[in-house]
Design an enzyme around this catalytic site. Sequence first.
Site, PDB file in Angstrom:
ATOM      1  N   ASN A   9       0.859  -1.177   0.000  1.00  0.00           N
ATOM      2  CA  ASN A   9       0.000   0.000   0.000  1.00  0.00           C
ATOM      3  C   ASN A   9       0.900   1.233   0.000  1.00  0.00           C
ATOM      4  O   ASN A   9       1.475   1.598   1.021  1.00  0.00           O
ATOM      5  CB  ASN A   9      -0.907  -0.005   1.237  1.00  0.00           C
ATOM      6  N   TRP A  10       1.019   1.869  -1.169  1.00  0.00           N
ATOM      7  CA  TRP A  10       1.926   3.009  -1.293  1.00  0.00           C
ATOM      8  C   TRP A  10       1.377   4.291  -0.667  1.00  0.00           C
ATOM      9  O   TRP A  10       2.085   5.281  -0.557  1.00  0.00           O
ATOM     10  CB  TRP A  10       2.236   3.258  -2.763  1.00  0.00           C
ATOM     11  N   LYS A  11       0.099   4.286  -0.318  1.00  0.00           N
ATOM     12  CA  LYS A  11      -0.556   5.437   0.297  1.00  0.00           C
ATOM     13  C   LYS A  11      -0.333   6.694  -0.568  1.00  0.00           C
ATOM     14  O   LYS A  11      -0.247   6.605  -1.794  1.00  0.00           O
ATOM     15  CB  LYS A  11      -0.079   5.618   1.744  1.00  0.00           C
ATOM     16  N   HIS A  95      -9.715   1.060   5.198  1.00  0.00           N
ATOM     17  CA  HIS A  95      -8.451   1.295   5.888  1.00  0.00           C
ATOM     18  C   HIS A  95      -8.684   2.253   7.056  1.00  0.00           C
ATOM     19  O   HIS A  95      -9.484   3.177   6.962  1.00  0.00           O
ATOM     20  CB  HIS A  95      -7.422   1.868   4.918  1.00  0.00           C
ATOM     21  N   GLU A  97      -7.052   4.654   8.135  1.00  0.00           N
ATOM     22  CA  GLU A  97      -6.806   6.065   7.817  1.00  0.00           C
ATOM     23  C   GLU A  97      -7.991   6.682   7.088  1.00  0.00           C
ATOM     24  O   GLU A  97      -8.263   7.878   7.228  1.00  0.00           O
ATOM     25  CB  GLU A  97      -5.517   6.180   7.000  1.00  0.00           C
ATOM     26  N   GLU A 180      -5.211  -4.997  10.724  1.00  0.00           N
ATOM     27  CA  GLU A 180      -4.237  -3.934  10.951  1.00  0.00           C
ATOM     28  C   GLU A 180      -4.561  -3.210  12.256  1.00  0.00           C
ATOM     29  O   GLU A 180      -5.389  -2.289  12.270  1.00  0.00           O
ATOM     30  CB  GLU A 180      -4.251  -2.922   9.802  1.00  0.00           C
ATOM     31  N   GLY A 186       2.300   2.744  11.092  1.00  0.00           N
ATOM     32  CA  GLY A 186       3.168   3.909  11.000  1.00  0.00           C
ATOM     33  C   GLY A 186       3.849   4.291  12.302  1.00  0.00           C
ATOM     34  O   GLY A 186       4.419   5.375  12.408  1.00  0.00           O
ATOM     35  N   SER A 226       3.351  -2.019  10.501  1.00  0.00           N
ATOM     36  CA  SER A 226       4.802  -2.034  10.709  1.00  0.00           C
ATOM     37  C   SER A 226       5.424  -3.381  10.346  1.00  0.00           C
ATOM     38  O   SER A 226       6.311  -3.877  11.054  1.00  0.00           O
ATOM     39  CB  SER A 226       5.145  -1.634  12.158  1.00  0.00           C
ATOM     40  N   GLY A 247       2.816  -1.196   4.369  1.00  0.00           N
ATOM     41  CA  GLY A 247       2.754   0.228   4.097  1.00  0.00           C
ATOM     42  C   GLY A 247       4.105   0.803   3.739  1.00  0.00           C
ATOM     43  O   GLY A 247       4.621   0.623   2.644  1.00  0.00           O
ATOM     44  N   GLY A 248       4.728   1.503   4.684  1.00  0.00           N
ATOM     45  CA  GLY A 248       5.974   2.208   4.415  1.00  0.00           C
ATOM     46  C   GLY A 248       7.073   1.342   3.844  1.00  0.00           C
ATOM     47  O   GLY A 248       7.835   1.786   2.971  1.00  0.00           O
TER      48      GLY A 248
END
Length: 263
Positions: A9-11, A95, A97, A180, A186, A226, A247-248
């Site tokens: 997930n590149w967000k 999600h 977010e 999640e 994050g 994470s 994610g990141g």
Amino acid sequence: MRTKLVVGNWKMSPTSREGAALVEAFIKQVDYLWDVDIVVCPPYVAIPRVRELVKDTQVKLGAQDVFWEDSGAFTGKVSARMLSEFCCDYCIVGHSEARGRFGGYEPPIGTREYFSETDETVNRKIKALLYYSISPILCVGETKPERSVGETEKVVERQVRGALAGVDPSELYTFVVAYEPVWAIGTGDTCDPGEAERVCAFIRGVVAGVADQDLAESVRILYGGSVKPENARELFGQANIDGGLVGGASLDADGFARIVMSA
């Protein structure tokens, strides 16, 4: 046996050009892997270019969100019909977010209502995606205060049941759930693998209650929050964790490739 699935997930991170460079570097390292399913979910503006690069490779294309109507006066929204035009195989829905529930970020006062996802909107989005044969990736998870008072199971069960209300179980064999925990997104804090396994097993039981045991055994349940190359192997080795929503770490081609190889 469920095939492992790893989703990046590149967000709201890479531009179209940056995303193209990222996926080109990543493909070189994973395109020989036939025993794991791989998906990247770029921002909308990068989807056309990424689609051209992943075509005829092992990497599938996904989107980060969708709107439930096909078309209309919905400024800024993107429909499942539009995603199908670009051959998206998967789409993330619900999600945290998008629900306004953040782990490592606190929205400015007065902006939280902008993030207005609910169980009902998630349900509508899932139905729209299934109509166009796009596999939904449903995100569920609890905040740190909810976990601290013992409400993890209550929260994730409500989210799963709300998302699947009125959906024919026969349509759900490509459906994916991603657990999640919001407090791990994050923040660098990862759920203990044993605890992540316990919650994912609980989610499988909820799916069995909503649909049936056969479907529950076939549905892939991912862990997100994470996920890193250093912890992926242990997480993915759990009986009820069928891969990861990353994610990141998916923004680093080498690191993301190592995570995929762990699966």
